[in-house]
Design an enzyme around this catalytic site. Structure first.
Site, PDB file in Angstrom:
ATOM      1  N   SER A   1      43.504  31.939  40.264  1.00 14.34           N
ATOM      2  CA  SER A   1      43.184  31.531  38.892  1.00 14.34           C
ATOM      3  C   SER A   1      44.404  30.970  38.190  1.00 14.34           C
ATOM      4  CB  SER A   1      42.733  32.740  38.079  1.00 14.34           C
ATOM      5  OG  SER A   1      41.704  33.414  38.711  1.00 14.34           O
TER       6      SER A   1
ATOM      7  N   ASN B   1      42.257  28.218  32.627  1.00 10.68           N
ATOM      8  CA  ASN B   1      42.791  29.466  32.093  1.00 10.68           C
ATOM      9  C   ASN B   1      43.870  29.273  31.043  1.00 10.68           C
ATOM     10  OD1 ASN B   1      41.198  31.529  33.221  1.00 10.68           O
ATOM     11  ND2 ASN B   1      42.025  30.966  35.213  1.00 10.68           N
TER      12      ASN B   1
HETATM   13  N1  LIG Z   1      36.796  36.965  38.727  1.00 12.68           N
HETATM   14  C1  LIG Z   1      36.805  35.729  38.270  1.00 12.68           C
HETATM   15  O1  LIG Z   1      36.129  35.399  37.280  1.00 12.68           O
HETATM   16  C2  LIG Z   1      37.618  34.677  38.992  1.00 12.68           C
HETATM   17  C3  LIG Z   1      37.349  33.314  38.731  1.00 12.68           C
HETATM   18  C4  LIG Z   1      38.068  32.347  39.445  1.00 12.68           C
HETATM   19  C5  LIG Z   1      39.053  32.723  40.347  1.00 12.68           C
HETATM   20  N2  LIG Z   1      39.304  34.065  40.567  1.00 12.68           N
HETATM   21  C6  LIG Z   1      40.341  34.417  41.550  1.00 12.68           C
HETATM   22  O2  LIG Z   1      39.698  34.713  42.784  1.00 12.68           O
HETATM   23  C7  LIG Z   1      40.461  35.705  43.478  1.00 12.68           C
HETATM   24  C8  LIG Z   1      39.582  36.895  43.805  1.00 12.68           C
HETATM   25  O3  LIG Z   1      39.055  37.422  42.606  1.00 12.68           O
HETATM   26  P1  LIG Z   1      37.766  38.382  42.601  1.00 12.68           P
HETATM   27  O4  LIG Z   1      37.310  38.445  41.185  1.00 12.68           O
HETATM   28  O5  LIG Z   1      36.830  37.972  43.678  1.00 12.68           O
HETATM   29  O6  LIG Z   1      38.451  39.777  42.996  1.00 12.68           O
HETATM   30  P2  LIG Z   1      37.769  41.069  43.676  1.00 12.68           P
HETATM   31  O7  LIG Z   1      38.654  42.208  43.314  1.00 12.68           O
HETATM   32  O8  LIG Z   1      36.309  41.118  43.357  1.00 12.68           O
HETATM   33  O9  LIG Z   1      37.880  40.752  45.265  1.00 12.68           O
HETATM   34  C9  LIG Z   1      39.087  40.638  45.961  1.00 12.68           C
HETATM   35  C10 LIG Z   1      38.792  41.087  47.401  1.00 12.68           C
HETATM   36  O10 LIG Z   1      39.907  40.727  48.241  1.00 12.68           O
HETATM   37  C11 LIG Z   1      40.056  41.758  49.184  1.00 12.68           C
HETATM   38  N3  LIG Z   1      41.380  41.651  49.810  1.00 12.68           N
HETATM   39  C12 LIG Z   1      42.587  42.011  49.326  1.00 12.68           C
HETATM   40  N4  LIG Z   1      43.556  41.693  50.231  1.00 12.68           N
HETATM   41  C13 LIG Z   1      42.935  41.118  51.294  1.00 12.68           C
HETATM   42  C14 LIG Z   1      43.362  40.566  52.537  1.00 12.68           C
HETATM   43  N5  LIG Z   1      44.658  40.533  52.861  1.00 12.68           N
HETATM   44  N6  LIG Z   1      42.425  40.064  53.381  1.00 12.68           N
HETATM   45  C15 LIG Z   1      41.119  40.072  53.049  1.00 12.68           C
HETATM   46  N7  LIG Z   1      40.643  40.577  51.895  1.00 12.68           N
HETATM   47  C16 LIG Z   1      41.540  41.089  51.023  1.00 12.68           C
HETATM   48  C17 LIG Z   1      39.804  43.024  48.412  1.00 12.68           C
HETATM   49  O11 LIG Z   1      39.501  44.085  49.296  1.00 12.68           O
HETATM   50  C18 LIG Z   1      38.606  42.608  47.539  1.00 12.68           C
HETATM   51  O12 LIG Z   1      37.361  42.855  48.184  1.00 12.68           O
HETATM   52  C19 LIG Z   1      41.678  36.011  42.590  1.00 12.68           C
HETATM   53  O13 LIG Z   1      42.741  35.205  42.974  1.00 12.68           O
HETATM   54  C20 LIG Z   1      41.156  35.648  41.209  1.00 12.68           C
HETATM   55  O14 LIG Z   1      42.198  35.320  40.317  1.00 12.68           O
HETATM   56  C21 LIG Z   1      38.586  35.029  39.922  1.00 12.68           C
END
Ligand SMILES: NC(=O)c1ccc[n+]([C@@H]2O[C@H](COP(=O)([O-])OP(=O)(O)OC[C@H]3O[C@@H](n4cnc5c(N)ncnc54)[C@H](O)[C@@H]3O)[C@@H](O)[C@H]2O)c1
Length: 296
Positions: free
Chosen positions: A119, A190
């Site tokens: 993000s 963002n």
């Molecule tokens: N939540 C939002 O609205 C949003 C929007 C756009 C982008 N993002 C970005 O997307 C990414 C993920 O966010 P999210 O909301 O899905 O988080 P989340 O916490 O729902 O999921 C993250 C997942 O990654 C897994 N993980 C951690 N280390 C790992 C590894 N080495 N290998 C495989 N899996 C691993 C965790 O176990 C978890 O299941 C972040 O970078 C976030 O900034 C989030």
């Protein structure tokens, strides 16, 4: 360059959605997380989304099965050796993402393109830990991925035109609208959104108005579909805090300092919807109870 086989790393809210839209676009997809239960949770989300589409007549049961059949769960990174694109969607943590990309760089042949769904973290900095900064790009989907049309495509300093065009073309095939953005903190989405959410948190923190009042003002007064505090809970308060810190440190401008109330909620483990509690408490029967500032 056309991507046919895609490894999605991280099966959380974003990774599961990305795997779904990639499979819907006819791609073979591997979905990786650290534990079986986390991969299973991601697959269950996809199955639920697709079942809803079938109920609403947007997909046939056969289409649903075909899409699910193209998504292969995995606990290791070996599929990176067989894929032509890796999309990373793990936690918003620079060190964790850098460690992952170092490992992927060892496994994936040099032609494989790496995309990060970060993000806010600098694409150029993530790309620099790999041997392929020209084949490294930001592919920033919005939440919920199957619904939201935008994908910000972030070019790092060394991203090649060929990589950009191939990734933008994939986004179009996923039914999305790609928008080209340069690699500066928070990109566009963002950089504009987070200061607004942070300001809403300050309004609560300073006692200007209640959580519900702030959300109502923005919904009824500005026609936003969700209030800023509801939206922060939906995004995840840990993710919001991580992004604000990137803006704050990236620009060294105090206007991005995270609201202390946000910091405190994250420290308490109140991360929003995903933990059942944030600016609202989400009860199992579907109620939403706003946080009372005077109760803190
Ligand atoms: N939540 C939002 O609205 C949003 C929007 C756009 C982008 N993002 C970005 O997307 C990414 C993920 O966010 P999210 O909301 O899905 O988080 P989340 O916490 O729902 O999921 C993250 C997942 O990654 C897994 N993980 C951690 N280390 C790992 C590894 N080495 N290998 C495989 N899996 C691993 C965790 O176990 C978890 O299941 C972040 O970078 C976030 O900034 C989030």
């Amino acid at each position: 360059m056309r991507f046919q086989r895609i490894l999605v790393v991280g099966a959380g809210q974003m990774g599961a959605g990305i795997a779904q839209v990639a499979a819907q676009a006819g791609r073979e997809v591997w979905l990786r997380d650290l534990e079986q239960r986390l991969v299973d949770r991601g697959l269950a989300t996809i199955e639920r989304n697709l079942s809803r589409d079938v109920e609403k007549g947007r997909k046939t049961p056969e289409e649903k099965e075909a899409i699910l059949g193209r998504i292969h769960p995995t606990l290791d990174l070996a599929p990176a050796g067989e894929c032509d694109l890796v999309i990373e969607a793990i936690v918003e943590d620079l060190a964790a993402k850098q460690a992952l990309f170092r490992e992927l760089d060892r496994i994936a042949p040099p032609g494989v393109v790496f995309a990060s769904n970060t993000s806010s973290l600098p694409i150029t900095r993530l790309a620099a830990v790999t041997s392929r900064p020209d084949r490294f790009i930001g592919m920033h989907f919005m939440n919920p991925v199957p619904v939201m049309k935008l994908v910000e495509i972030i070019r790092g300093l060394a991203t090649s035109q060929e990589t950009y065009e191939a990734v933008a073309a994939l986004a179009v095939e996923m039914g999305k609208t790609p928008v080209e953005v340069r690699d500066f903190p928070g990109f566009v989405s963002n950089r504009v959104l987070m200061p607004m959410l942070n300001e809403a948190m300050f309004a609560v923190y300073e006692g200007v108005a209640s959580v519900e009042a702030v959300d109502t003002v923005m919904k009824l007064g500005m026609n936003h579909p969700m209030g800023p505090l509801e939206l922060a809970d939906f995004i995840g308060l840990d993710t919001c805090l991580a992004i604000l810190n990137v803006l704050y440190e990236g620009f060294r401008d105090p206007k991005y300092r995270p609201c202390p109330l946000l910091v405190q909620l994250v420290q308490a483990g109140y991360l929003g919807r995903k933990t059942g509690r944030g600016f609202y408490t989400y009860t199992p029967d579907g109620q939403k109870i706003p946080l009372r500032r005077d109760a803190l």
